[in-house]
Motif scaffolding. Sequence first.
Motif, short mmCIF file in Angstrom:
data_model
loop_
_atom_site.label_atom_id
_atom_site.label_comp_id
_atom_site.label_asym_id
_atom_site.label_seq_id
_atom_site.Cartn_x
_atom_site.Cartn_y
_atom_site.Cartn_z
N ILE A 1 40.21 16.34 2.08
CA ILE A 1 38.76 15.85 1.38
C ILE A 1 38.33 15.73 3.09
O ILE A 1 39.10 15.61 3.77
CB ILE A 1 38.99 14.60 1.09
N GLU A 2 36.78 16.06 3.44
CA GLU A 2 36.36 15.49 4.74
C GLU A 2 35.08 15.45 3.88
O GLU A 2 34.10 15.94 3.03
CB GLU A 2 36.54 17.22 5.69
N LYS A 3 34.76 14.22 5.32
CA LYS A 3 33.10 13.61 4.88
C LYS A 3 32.19 14.05 5.89
O LYS A 3 32.53 14.42 7.76
CB LYS A 3 33.23 12.20 5.56
N CYS B 1 25.58 11.59 3.66
CA CYS B 1 27.19 12.62 4.09
C CYS B 1 27.03 12.86 3.18
O CYS B 1 26.60 13.03 1.39
CB CYS B 1 27.49 10.74 3.59
N THR C 1 31.04 15.36 1.06
CA THR C 1 32.19 14.23 1.01
C THR C 1 33.49 16.13 0.61
O THR C 1 31.74 16.82 -0.67
CB THR C 1 32.46 13.70 -0.04
N THR C 2 33.60 17.12 0.95
CA THR C 2 33.88 17.93 1.21
C THR C 2 35.25 17.95 0.20
O THR C 2 36.42 16.75 1.51
CB THR C 2 33.90 19.06 2.28
N ASP D 1 31.25 20.21 -2.89
CA ASP D 1 30.26 19.29 -1.97
C ASP D 1 29.60 18.20 -2.67
O ASP D 1 28.94 18.44 -4.22
CB ASP D 1 29.64 19.84 -1.55
N ASP E 1 29.42 9.27 0.45
CA ASP E 1 30.63 9.25 0.75
C ASP E 1 31.50 8.49 0.30
O ASP E 1 31.77 7.77 -0.16
CB ASP E 1 30.08 8.13 2.27
N ALA F 1 34.73 9.64 0.36
CA ALA F 1 36.03 10.25 0.65
C ALA F 1 37.46 9.03 -0.07
O ALA F 1 37.84 9.63 -0.30
CB ALA F 1 35.84 9.83 1.68
N PHE G 1 42.94 13.52 4.17
CA PHE G 1 41.77 13.40 4.85
C PHE G 1 41.27 14.38 6.50
O PHE G 1 42.87 14.25 6.91
CB PHE G 1 41.63 12.29 5.13
#
Length: 188
Positions: free
Chosen positions: A99-101, A109, A111-112, A151, A155, A157, A178
């Motif tokens: 998980i990446e912001k 933002c 969140t992926t 995607d 935010d 996350a 993360f």
Amino acid sequence: MAEKPQPVQVLYCGVCGLPAEYCEFGPDFEKCKPWLIQNAPDLYPDLLKGAGAGDADKVSDQLQSTSISSDAGSSKPKEEVKRLPGGKIKKKEKQEVIIEKVTRNKRKCITTVKGLDLFGIKLNDASKKLGKKFATGASVVKGPTEKEQIDVQGDIAYDIVEFITDTWPDVPESAIFFIEDGKKVSAS
């Protein structure tokens, strides 16, 4: 007018995947020898000289046993090893969710979520559930590595970890990570 040159036909080894004349420099020349004796005897004539009549029978028996063992194993699903050029073995992907912001325009933002498909989860269904749960847009897109990822706008996350573990129990919390400041950090 000069003739157009014809393309060169290259014989690739069936064992290591290298061109046959480079097998001796490959990862395991001993495994390639039986294949080379049968399919490219002119490239390595010293292999034929070293192999007497009895050795030729051994080589043909070895080739038949490898083909029989590969046929016998086909009834049971066998994990295939992916070989890259040069004989290197491609590593199997670890089952983990990343998980990446990502911040864009200094305020917005995204969140992926990457890796849910490795647990057998359909990404389209997962994106719909994420969009409904967090009341936001969620879509399946191809990432920079040509892998599909989800995607989600906003935010979310830290809220997403609990949602993933509750919705899909086969995803353990220890497999969720993360990306923070370019480093992978465990979610648990």
